[in-house]
Design a protein around this motif. Structure first.
Motif, PDB file in Angstrom:
ATOM      1  N   VAL A  39       0.888  -0.723  -0.238  1.00  0.00           N
ATOM      2  CA  VAL A  39      -0.158   0.168   0.128  1.00  0.00           C
ATOM      3  C   VAL A  39       0.955   1.243   0.162  1.00  0.00           C
ATOM      4  N   ALA A  40       1.971   1.531   0.648  1.00  0.00           N
ATOM      5  CA  ALA A  40       2.713   2.411   1.080  1.00  0.00           C
ATOM      6  C   ALA A  40       3.956   2.308  -0.354  1.00  0.00           C
ATOM      7  N   ARG A  41       4.012   1.199  -1.051  1.00  0.00           N
ATOM      8  CA  ARG A  41       5.032   2.072  -2.450  1.00  0.00           C
ATOM      9  C   ARG A  41       3.555   2.496  -3.175  1.00  0.00           C
ATOM     10  N   GLN A  42       2.559   1.638  -3.640  1.00  0.00           N
ATOM     11  CA  GLN A  42       1.423   2.302  -4.152  1.00  0.00           C
ATOM     12  C   GLN A  42       1.702   3.593  -3.920  1.00  0.00           C
ATOM     13  N   GLU A  43       1.093   3.768  -3.256  1.00  0.00           N
ATOM     14  CA  GLU A  43       0.837   5.489  -2.688  1.00  0.00           C
ATOM     15  C   GLU A  43       1.951   6.223  -2.457  1.00  0.00           C
ATOM     16  N   MET A  44       3.500   6.201  -2.982  1.00  0.00           N
ATOM     17  CA  MET A  44       4.452   6.593  -3.507  1.00  0.00           C
ATOM     18  C   MET A  44       4.176   7.036  -5.008  1.00  0.00           C
ATOM     19  N   GLN A  95       2.040   6.557  -6.908  1.00  0.00           N
ATOM     20  CA  GLN A  95       0.742   7.918  -6.750  1.00  0.00           C
ATOM     21  C   GLN A  95       1.636   8.949  -7.295  1.00  0.00           C
ATOM     22  N   ALA A  96       1.646   9.698  -5.497  1.00  0.00           N
ATOM     23  CA  ALA A  96       2.051  10.839  -4.805  1.00  0.00           C
ATOM     24  C   ALA A  96       3.588  10.982  -6.035  1.00  0.00           C
ATOM     25  N   SER A  97       4.649  10.692  -6.792  1.00  0.00           N
ATOM     26  CA  SER A  97       5.338  10.253  -8.191  1.00  0.00           C
ATOM     27  C   SER A  97       4.649  11.085  -9.563  1.00  0.00           C
ATOM     28  N   LEU A 145       2.054  12.407  -9.814  1.00  0.00           N
ATOM     29  CA  LEU A 145       1.140  13.516  -9.581  1.00  0.00           C
ATOM     30  C   LEU A 145       1.912  14.671  -9.444  1.00  0.00           C
ATOM     31  N   ARG A 146       3.078  14.882  -8.998  1.00  0.00           N
ATOM     32  CA  ARG A 146       4.197  15.907  -8.680  1.00  0.00           C
ATOM     33  C   ARG A 146       4.222  15.718 -10.493  1.00  0.00           C
ATOM     34  N   ASP A 147       4.863  14.698 -11.222  1.00  0.00           N
ATOM     35  CA  ASP A 147       5.376  14.592 -12.548  1.00  0.00           C
ATOM     36  C   ASP A 147       3.688  15.142 -13.212  1.00  0.00           C
ATOM     37  N   LEU A 148       3.273  15.169 -12.733  1.00  0.00           N
ATOM     38  CA  LEU A 148       1.660  15.759 -14.080  1.00  0.00           C
ATOM     39  C   LEU A 148       1.799  17.255 -13.566  1.00  0.00           C
ATOM     40  N   ASN A 149       1.640  17.662 -12.114  1.00  0.00           N
ATOM     41  CA  ASN A 149       1.967  18.817 -11.572  1.00  0.00           C
ATOM     42  C   ASN A 149       3.159  20.174 -11.854  1.00  0.00           C
TER      43      ASN A 149
END
Length: 116
Positions: A100-105, A107-109, A111-115
């Motif tokens: 779960v933590a790896r998936q969240e990391m 996804q956060a990465s 999102l950072r790339d998209l933003n």
């Protein structure tokens, strides 16, 4: 009559029954050094019953007469459920390593790339 007429080598299944645990636990005890490794013979692994009995007597501090009461006729000790080696406590999984933590990391990465 041969000395080996009544000899029955112990399998992991036999060791598990003696200790009152499952065979996977016996594998864990071997891996953790709580049990000696069995010896390979003909594609399987065995303990000599007397060697297994000596190990248990030594591990639990039995001496002299006490060790003599642990027979190799089917059971090494009279109370196998109480003869379980102490288990090491498992360390909890690190949150950074959980799926779960790896998936969240990830996804956060993303999102950072998209933003960016």
């Amino acid at each position: 009559m041969s000395h080996f007429a009544h000899l029955k080598l112990l399998t992991k299944s036999d060791a598990a029954e003696i200790l009152g645990v499952c065979t996977k636990t016996v594998d864990n005890y071997i891996r953790d050094g709580l049990l000696p490794s069995p010896k390979p013979l003909g594609g399987r692994e065995y303990w000599h019953p007397q060697a297994f009995e000596r190990f248990l007597a030594q591990y639990f501090g039995l001496t002299g007469d006490q060790a003599g009461h642990a027979g190799v006729e089917g059971k090494v000790c009279s109370e196998p459920a109480k003869a379980q080696p102490e288990r090491r406590a498992r360390q909890p999984a690190s949150p950074k390593r959980s799926p779960v933590a790896r998936q969240e990391m990830r996804q956060a990465s993303l999102l950072r790339d998209l933003n960016a």
